[in-house]
Design a protein around this motif. Structure first.
Motif, PDB file in Angstrom:
ATOM      1  N   GLN A   1      35.792  40.216  56.623  1.00 49.00           N
ATOM      2  CA  GLN A   1      35.402  40.716  55.313  1.00 49.00           C
ATOM      3  C   GLN A   1      34.069  40.132  54.879  1.00 49.00           C
ATOM      4  O   GLN A   1      33.597  39.138  55.443  1.00 49.00           O
TER       5      GLN A   1
ATOM      6  N   GLN B   1      40.564  37.896  49.650  1.00 46.24           N
ATOM      7  CA  GLN B   1      41.262  39.000  49.010  1.00 46.24           C
ATOM      8  C   GLN B   1      41.863  39.915  50.069  1.00 46.24           C
ATOM      9  O   GLN B   1      41.570  39.800  51.254  1.00 46.24           O
TER      10      GLN B   1
ATOM     11  N   ASN C   1      44.162  36.465  53.800  1.00 44.13           N
ATOM     12  CA  ASN C   1      44.134  37.081  52.469  1.00 44.13           C
ATOM     13  C   ASN C   1      45.192  36.530  51.514  1.00 44.13           C
ATOM     14  O   ASN C   1      45.305  36.992  50.387  1.00 44.13           O
TER      15      ASN C   1
ATOM     16  N   ARG D   1      41.145  42.629  51.260  1.00 44.13           N
ATOM     17  CA  ARG D   1      40.101  43.613  51.495  1.00 44.13           C
ATOM     18  C   ARG D   1      39.353  43.210  52.758  1.00 44.13           C
ATOM     19  O   ARG D   1      39.236  42.040  53.070  1.00 44.13           O
TER      20      ARG D   1
ATOM     21  N   SER E   1      34.393  39.507  49.160  1.00 48.37           N
ATOM     22  CA  SER E   1      35.834  39.794  49.217  1.00 48.37           C
ATOM     23  C   SER E   1      36.645  38.644  49.789  1.00 48.37           C
ATOM     24  O   SER E   1      37.841  38.782  50.013  1.00 48.37           O
TER      25      SER E   1
ATOM     26  N   ASN F   1      41.630  38.882  57.498  1.00 48.20           N
ATOM     27  CA  ASN F   1      40.668  39.969  57.316  1.00 48.20           C
ATOM     28  C   ASN F   1      39.272  39.543  57.742  1.00 48.20           C
ATOM     29  O   ASN F   1      38.848  38.424  57.448  1.00 48.20           O
TER      30      ASN F   1
END
Length: 144
Positions: A103, A110, A95, A112, A107, A101
């Motif tokens: 994801q 990011q 990220n 997230r 996303s 992540n």
């Protein structure tokens, strides 16, 4: 050296082929442990329970379990990115700040995702000793 578990621990002098069917001693030849950051990223990683047992992950986070293949044409935040082999819209990527992540593509890169690995020190997530966490809809839950 049959008494060493790995060649970097051996104190023996290495032999090398001399090109004439024989061997010669090469005292300047040494094996050095390599920093994992010098190695290329693995071509595939699996996000799953390493013991083979059941996972406590449920909901959307559970959809991100599985095999991921290195995206050869893509880096995210200067690190390799991995695409899920069964669902092209699912990724594992760094990220840019503090975590890897799992994801959605929307996303990507990011802060997230549905699963996170809070370890910014590793060049690929397989090198981490940190436990993954899963988002349960309101909190991050460590996956022991």
């Amino acid at each position: 050296d049959k008494h060493c578990h790995t060649p970097d621990l051996s104190k023996q002098v290495w032999d090398a082929a001399d090109g004439k069917g024989g061997w010669m001693k090469v005292p300047e030849l040494k094996v050095k442990v390599t920093d994992p950051k010098e190695l290329p990223p693995p071509v595939a990683i699996r996000l799953d329970n390493p013991t083979g047992g059941p996972l406590s992950i449920s909901g959307t986070a559970a959809n991100f379990i599985g095999l991921y293949k290195l995206a050869l044409d893509k880096t995210i935040n200067d690190r390799p990115a991995y695409r899920h082999t069964q669902s092209a819209g699912r990724w594992i990527a760094f990220n840019g700040e503090n975590a890897w992540n799992a994801q959605s593509e929307a996303s990507l890169g990011q802060k997230r995702g549905w699963l996170q690995l809070l370890d910014s020190n590793v060049s690929t997530p397989d090198l981490s000793k940190t436990q993954w966490e899963a988002w349960d809809g309101s909190n991050w839950v460590r996956q022991d």
